[in-house]
Design a protein around this motif. Structure first.
Motif, PDB file in Angstrom:
ATOM      1  N   LYS A   3       7.298  11.643  14.986  1.00  0.00           N
ATOM      2  CA  LYS A   3       6.490  11.444  13.787  1.00  0.00           C
ATOM      3  C   LYS A   3       7.156  12.014  12.543  1.00  0.00           C
ATOM      4  O   LYS A   3       6.927  11.524  11.435  1.00  0.00           O
ATOM      5  N   THR A   4       7.996  13.020  12.725  1.00  0.00           N
ATOM      6  CA  THR A   4       8.791  13.515  11.601  1.00  0.00           C
ATOM      7  C   THR A   4       9.691  12.391  11.079  1.00  0.00           C
ATOM      8  O   THR A   4       9.815  12.170   9.871  1.00  0.00           O
ATOM      9  N   ARG A   5      10.271  11.658  12.020  1.00  0.00           N
ATOM     10  CA  ARG A   5      11.116  10.520  11.628  1.00  0.00           C
ATOM     11  C   ARG A   5      10.276   9.423  10.981  1.00  0.00           C
ATOM     12  O   ARG A   5      10.675   8.821   9.979  1.00  0.00           O
ATOM     13  N   TYR A   6       9.095   9.176  11.524  1.00  0.00           N
ATOM     14  CA  TYR A   6       8.243   8.112  10.999  1.00  0.00           C
ATOM     15  C   TYR A   6       7.809   8.377   9.557  1.00  0.00           C
ATOM     16  O   TYR A   6       7.862   7.477   8.713  1.00  0.00           O
ATOM     17  N   VAL A   7       7.354   9.604   9.276  1.00  0.00           N
ATOM     18  CA  VAL A   7       6.884   9.868   7.908  1.00  0.00           C
ATOM     19  C   VAL A   7       8.049   9.837   6.929  1.00  0.00           C
ATOM     20  O   VAL A   7       7.885   9.436   5.770  1.00  0.00           O
ATOM     21  N   ASN A   8       9.241  10.209   7.395  1.00  0.00           N
ATOM     22  CA  ASN A   8      10.418  10.093   6.536  1.00  0.00           C
ATOM     23  C   ASN A   8      10.774   8.635   6.291  1.00  0.00           C
ATOM     24  O   ASN A   8      11.183   8.264   5.182  1.00  0.00           O
ATOM     25  N   ASN A   9      10.626   7.794   7.310  1.00  0.00           N
ATOM     26  CA  ASN A   9      10.884   6.363   7.143  1.00  0.00           C
ATOM     27  C   ASN A   9       9.942   5.755   6.105  1.00  0.00           C
ATOM     28  O   ASN A   9      10.352   4.947   5.261  1.00  0.00           O
ATOM     29  N   VAL A  10       8.667   6.133   6.184  1.00  0.00           N
ATOM     30  CA  VAL A  10       7.683   5.604   5.246  1.00  0.00           C
ATOM     31  C   VAL A  10       7.960   6.121   3.837  1.00  0.00           C
ATOM     32  O   VAL A  10       7.880   5.376   2.852  1.00  0.00           O
ATOM     33  N   ALA A  11       8.315   7.399   3.728  1.00  0.00           N
ATOM     34  CA  ALA A  11       8.650   7.965   2.414  1.00  0.00           C
ATOM     35  C   ALA A  11       9.836   7.225   1.804  1.00  0.00           C
ATOM     36  O   ALA A  11       9.851   6.919   0.608  1.00  0.00           O
ATOM     37  N   TRP A  12      10.817   6.911   2.650  1.00  0.00           N
ATOM     38  CA  TRP A  12      11.984   6.154   2.178  1.00  0.00           C
ATOM     39  C   TRP A  12      11.547   4.789   1.646  1.00  0.00           C
ATOM     40  O   TRP A  12      12.005   4.337   0.598  1.00  0.00           O
ATOM     41  N   ALA A  13      10.652   4.119   2.374  1.00  0.00           N
ATOM     42  CA  ALA A  13      10.201   2.787   1.957  1.00  0.00           C
ATOM     43  C   ALA A  13       9.463   2.841   0.627  1.00  0.00           C
ATOM     44  O   ALA A  13       9.634   1.966  -0.226  1.00  0.00           O
ATOM     45  N   PHE A  14       8.637   3.861   0.436  1.00  0.00           N
ATOM     46  CA  PHE A  14       7.934   4.003  -0.833  1.00  0.00           C
ATOM     47  C   PHE A  14       8.935   4.212  -1.970  1.00  0.00           C
ATOM     48  O   PHE A  14       8.781   3.639  -3.060  1.00  0.00           O
ATOM     49  N   GLU A  15       9.976   4.991  -1.712  1.00  0.00           N
ATOM     50  CA  GLU A  15      10.967   5.270  -2.757  1.00  0.00           C
ATOM     51  C   GLU A  15      11.912   4.089  -2.985  1.00  0.00           C
ATOM     52  O   GLU A  15      12.146   3.687  -4.128  1.00  0.00           O
ATOM     53  N   GLN A  16      12.453   3.549  -1.898  1.00  0.00           N
ATOM     54  CA  GLN A  16      13.508   2.545  -2.021  1.00  0.00           C
ATOM     55  C   GLN A  16      12.984   1.122  -2.198  1.00  0.00           C
ATOM     56  O   GLN A  16      13.618   0.304  -2.859  1.00  0.00           O
ATOM     57  N   ARG A  17      11.843   0.824  -1.635  1.00  0.00           N
ATOM     58  CA  ARG A  17      11.290  -0.525  -1.757  1.00  0.00           C
ATOM     59  C   ARG A  17      10.233  -0.614  -2.858  1.00  0.00           C
ATOM     60  O   ARG A  17       9.800  -1.704  -3.214  1.00  0.00           O
ATOM     61  N   GLY A  18       9.831   0.555  -3.340  1.00  0.00           N
ATOM     62  CA  GLY A  18       8.843   0.561  -4.416  1.00  0.00           C
ATOM     63  C   GLY A  18       7.435   0.242  -3.964  1.00  0.00           C
ATOM     64  O   GLY A  18       6.635  -0.313  -4.711  1.00  0.00           O
ATOM     65  N   TRP A  19       7.114   0.615  -2.713  1.00  0.00           N
ATOM     66  CA  TRP A  19       5.778   0.342  -2.196  1.00  0.00           C
ATOM     67  C   TRP A  19       4.710   1.006  -3.057  1.00  0.00           C
ATOM     68  O   TRP A  19       4.824   2.173  -3.431  1.00  0.00           O
ATOM     69  N   SER A  20       3.673   0.257  -3.350  1.00  0.00           N
ATOM     70  CA  SER A  20       2.527   0.747  -4.123  1.00  0.00           C
ATOM     71  C   SER A  20       1.438  -0.304  -3.989  1.00  0.00           C
ATOM     72  O   SER A  20       1.680  -1.405  -3.471  1.00  0.00           O
ATOM     73  N   LYS A  21       0.250  -0.018  -4.470  1.00  0.00           N
ATOM     74  CA  LYS A  21      -0.807  -1.035  -4.451  1.00  0.00           C
ATOM     75  C   LYS A  21      -0.385  -2.256  -5.251  1.00  0.00           C
ATOM     76  O   LYS A  21      -0.592  -3.408  -4.841  1.00  0.00           O
ATOM     77  N   THR A  22       0.247  -2.013  -6.396  1.00  0.00           N
ATOM     78  CA  THR A  22       0.682  -3.122  -7.248  1.00  0.00           C
ATOM     79  C   THR A  22       1.729  -3.977  -6.540  1.00  0.00           C
ATOM     80  O   THR A  22       1.707  -5.211  -6.618  1.00  0.00           O
ATOM     81  N   TYR A  23       2.630  -3.341  -5.817  1.00  0.00           N
ATOM     82  CA  TYR A  23       3.702  -4.041  -5.099  1.00  0.00           C
ATOM     83  C   TYR A  23       3.125  -5.076  -4.127  1.00  0.00           C
ATOM     84  O   TYR A  23       3.649  -6.183  -3.987  1.00  0.00           O
ATOM     85  N   PHE A  24       2.029  -4.711  -3.461  1.00  0.00           N
ATOM     86  CA  PHE A  24       1.462  -5.582  -2.429  1.00  0.00           C
ATOM     87  C   PHE A  24       0.393  -6.539  -2.946  1.00  0.00           C
ATOM     88  O   PHE A  24      -0.103  -7.379  -2.191  1.00  0.00           O
ATOM     89  N   GLU A  25       0.033  -6.423  -4.205  1.00  0.00           N
ATOM     90  CA  GLU A  25      -1.086  -7.201  -4.747  1.00  0.00           C
ATOM     91  C   GLU A  25      -0.968  -8.707  -4.527  1.00  0.00           C
ATOM     92  O   GLU A  25      -1.934  -9.376  -4.191  1.00  0.00           O
ATOM     93  N   GLY A  26       0.199  -9.248  -4.726  1.00  0.00           N
ATOM     94  CA  GLY A  26       0.356 -10.697  -4.635  1.00  0.00           C
ATOM     95  C   GLY A  26       0.589 -11.226  -3.232  1.00  0.00           C
ATOM     96  O   GLY A  26       0.726 -12.435  -3.038  1.00  0.00           O
ATOM     97  N   MET A  27       0.636 -10.346  -2.231  1.00  0.00           N
ATOM     98  CA  MET A  27       0.934 -10.753  -0.863  1.00  0.00           C
ATOM     99  C   MET A  27      -0.345 -10.996  -0.074  1.00  0.00           C
ATOM    100  O   MET A  27      -1.324 -10.274  -0.230  1.00  0.00           O
TER     101      MET A  27
END
Length: 202
Positions: free
Chosen positions: A85-109
């Motif tokens: 789970k340490t790896r998992y939360v780091n993976n998700v943190a990376w996605a938020f930073e590198q992919r720009g995940w946010s509510k706005t990011y997913f709005e059109g999907m």
């Protein structure tokens, strides 16, 4: 103009639950990333264990993408996260930073596109993706049949030992408001309601 509760209140199965519990609402969380981390902590552990880990983690580090990425793995492990789970939360943190995940990011999907992107990250399964659709993005037609509480609720509500496929078929009666139906399914049994409260941060 009718809304989800007006539509579902006429349903033979859900009608009595709506009368008992009132109008349950879906309110997207302000802390998308924090909610995401909480869902990961809840994977395959007891409610008490997840709650304790969440409390220690939120005290130990700044639960933001940058805060998690900058934290030493040992600090996360000391808070109660497994190595996985340490790896998992780091993976998700990376996605938020590198992919720009946010509510706005997913709005059109649409929901399937959101699930596909979320589950592309190691550590994010369908259940976790569905929790984000429901509680972080406020989508109205999510039916997380992979959730144990939902399956227990369905079996009690229909008084039958249903397969997952049969549950999905039965839940089609509640389209396009299956998220609201899910909220009521979780309240059929008290132990389920308490567990869900921890997932959604109530």
């Amino acid at each position: 103009m009718t809304g989800p509760h007006d539509e579902l209140a006429t349903d033979t199965y859900l009608g009595p639950l709506i009368e008992t519990h009132g109008r349950l609402t879906i309110e997207p969380a302000d802390g998308f990333f924090q909610r995401f981390v909480t869902s990961i902590l809840r994977q395959q552990v007891s409610m008490a264990s997840a709650a304790a880990t969440r409390e220690r983690l939120f005290e130990a580090v700044d639960v933001t993408p940058a805060g998690i990425r900058q934290a030493d793995d040992e600090v996360l492990r000391d808070a109660g996260l497994s190595r996985q789970k340490t790896r998992y939360v780091n993976n998700v943190a990376w996605a938020f930073e590198q992919r720009g995940w946010s509510k706005t990011y997913f709005e059109g999907m649409d929901d399937d596109a959101v699930r596909a992107e979320l589950t592309d990250v190691t550590g994010v399964g369908t259940w976790t993706a569905n929790m984000q659709l429901l509680f972080s993005l406020g989508r109205e037609d999510v039916f997380p049949v992979g959730d144990l509480g939902v399956r227990k609720g369905m079996q009690t509500l229909f008084d039958a030992d249903l397969t997952r496929a049969e549950m999905v078929d039965e839940a089609n009666r509640w389209r396009p408001y299956r998220s609201f139906a899910t909220l009521y399914l979780w309240r059929i049994e008290e132990d389920i309601a308490e567990s869900v409260a921890e997932v959604v941060g109530e």
